[in-house]
Write an enzyme that holds these catalytic residues in place. Structure first.
Site, PDB file in Angstrom:
ATOM      1  N   HIS A  99      66.788  29.839  15.716  1.00  0.00           N
ATOM      2  CA  HIS A  99      67.087  29.736  17.171  1.00  0.00           C
ATOM      3  C   HIS A  99      68.629  29.622  17.426  1.00  0.00           C
ATOM      4  O   HIS A  99      69.364  29.029  16.713  1.00  0.00           O
ATOM      5  CB  HIS A  99      66.225  28.724  18.133  1.00  0.00           C
ATOM      6  CG  HIS A  99      66.547  27.214  17.306  1.00  0.00           C
ATOM      7  ND1 HIS A  99      65.760  26.811  16.428  1.00  0.00           N
ATOM      8  CD2 HIS A  99      67.387  26.411  17.943  1.00  0.00           C
ATOM      9  CE1 HIS A  99      66.197  25.735  15.943  1.00  0.00           C
ATOM     10  NE2 HIS A  99      67.079  25.190  16.924  1.00  0.00           N
ATOM     11  N   HIS A 101      71.387  28.359  20.411  1.00  0.00           N
ATOM     12  CA  HIS A 101      71.427  27.274  21.731  1.00  0.00           C
ATOM     13  C   HIS A 101      72.654  27.899  22.637  1.00  0.00           C
ATOM     14  O   HIS A 101      73.655  28.270  22.140  1.00  0.00           O
ATOM     15  CB  HIS A 101      72.130  25.964  21.371  1.00  0.00           C
ATOM     16  CG  HIS A 101      71.227  25.194  20.446  1.00  0.00           C
ATOM     17  ND1 HIS A 101      70.393  24.130  21.077  1.00  0.00           N
ATOM     18  CD2 HIS A 101      70.713  25.180  19.070  1.00  0.00           C
ATOM     19  CE1 HIS A 101      69.768  23.533  19.818  1.00  0.00           C
ATOM     20  NE2 HIS A 101      70.018  24.021  18.850  1.00  0.00           N
TER      21      HIS A 101
HETATM   22  P1  5GP Z   1      67.794  22.290  16.347  1.00  0.00           P
HETATM   23  O1  5GP Z   1      68.352  21.126  16.428  1.00  0.00           O
HETATM   24  O2  5GP Z   1      66.718  22.770  15.615  1.00  0.00           O
HETATM   25  O3  5GP Z   1      68.929  23.114  16.489  1.00  0.00           O
HETATM   26  O4  5GP Z   1      67.316  22.585  18.051  1.00  0.00           O
HETATM   27  C1  5GP Z   1      66.019  22.394  18.399  1.00  0.00           C
HETATM   28  C2  5GP Z   1      66.076  22.009  19.585  1.00  0.00           C
HETATM   29  O5  5GP Z   1      64.634  22.636  20.179  1.00  0.00           O
HETATM   30  C3  5GP Z   1      66.346  20.676  20.281  1.00  0.00           C
HETATM   31  O6  5GP Z   1      67.574  20.845  21.120  1.00  0.00           O
HETATM   32  C4  5GP Z   1      65.038  20.438  21.003  1.00  0.00           C
HETATM   33  O7  5GP Z   1      65.302  19.545  22.413  1.00  0.00           O
HETATM   34  C5  5GP Z   1      64.384  21.507  21.355  1.00  0.00           C
HETATM   35  N1  5GP Z   1      63.051  21.594  21.369  1.00  0.00           N
HETATM   36  C6  5GP Z   1      62.246  20.970  20.292  1.00  0.00           C
HETATM   37  N2  5GP Z   1      60.957  21.141  20.742  1.00  0.00           N
HETATM   38  C7  5GP Z   1      60.943  21.766  21.754  1.00  0.00           C
HETATM   39  C8  5GP Z   1      59.692  22.149  22.363  1.00  0.00           C
HETATM   40  O8  5GP Z   1      58.713  22.120  22.128  1.00  0.00           O
HETATM   41  N3  5GP Z   1      60.143  22.833  23.577  1.00  0.00           N
HETATM   42  C9  5GP Z   1      61.297  23.307  24.025  1.00  0.00           C
HETATM   43  N4  5GP Z   1      61.511  23.968  25.325  1.00  0.00           N
HETATM   44  N5  5GP Z   1      62.451  22.835  23.326  1.00  0.00           N
HETATM   45  C10 5GP Z   1      61.982  22.063  22.235  1.00  0.00           C
END
Ligand code: 5GP
Ligand code: ZN
Length: 137
Positions: A99, A101
């Protein structure tokens, strides 16, 4: 992928605050936003991280991120935005479905953590450049 939360959100099986959707991607608001409007672009196909991302998704995601960033500037009034993309637990990836951001940055904050620039060592830099360029040939 069974039991992948982002597969379920991307497919619509789990509802989300969707800001954009097409055949390849769903863009949603982050549940724990770093700033107002923090958005995630999820491919509808499961890739663990950027090393697995297929070329047609890779080619399409940056223009989409730019479009969403432009919309944030126009509609949310942010002064800029960061594109952040974590690969691997050590890099801060917590959901193992690729993903990107898109984090709006406002002139009045919130402040975010930046890395501390260190001094570089010329010999080490040369070794690093040689090592990587060899691997990339
Ligand atoms: P990472 O740390 O893997 O780059 O980012 C994961 C992101 O996904 C985090 O910013 C977290 O807040 C978001 N996130 C995790 N679970 C969910 C969810 O169930 N729904 C949404 N909308 N965001 C999520
Ligand atoms: Zn997935």
């Amino acid at each position: 992928m069974e039991n992948c939360i982002f597969c379920k959100i991307a497919s619509g099986e789990i509802p989300s605050q969707t800001v954009y959707e097409d055949d390849q991607f769903r863009a949603i608001l982050d549940l724990s936003p770093a700033s107002k409007g923090h958005t995630l672009i999820l491919p509808k196909k499961h890739f663990k991280d950027v090393t697995e991302l297929e070329k047609d998704y890779a080619a399409a995601i940056l223009p989409l991120a730019a479009k969403i960033g432009q919309a944030m500037k126009k509609e949310l009034g942010c002064a800029g935005f960061n594109l952040v993309q974590n690969n691997g637990e050590a890099a801060g990836q917590t959901v193992m479905h690729y993903h990107m951001h898109i984090i709006p940055r406002y002139t009045n904050g919130p402040k975010m953590v930046d890395w501390k620039p260190n001094e570089s060592n010329p010999e080490e830099q040369q070794e690093l450049a040689e090592c990587l360029s060899k691997a990339l040939q």
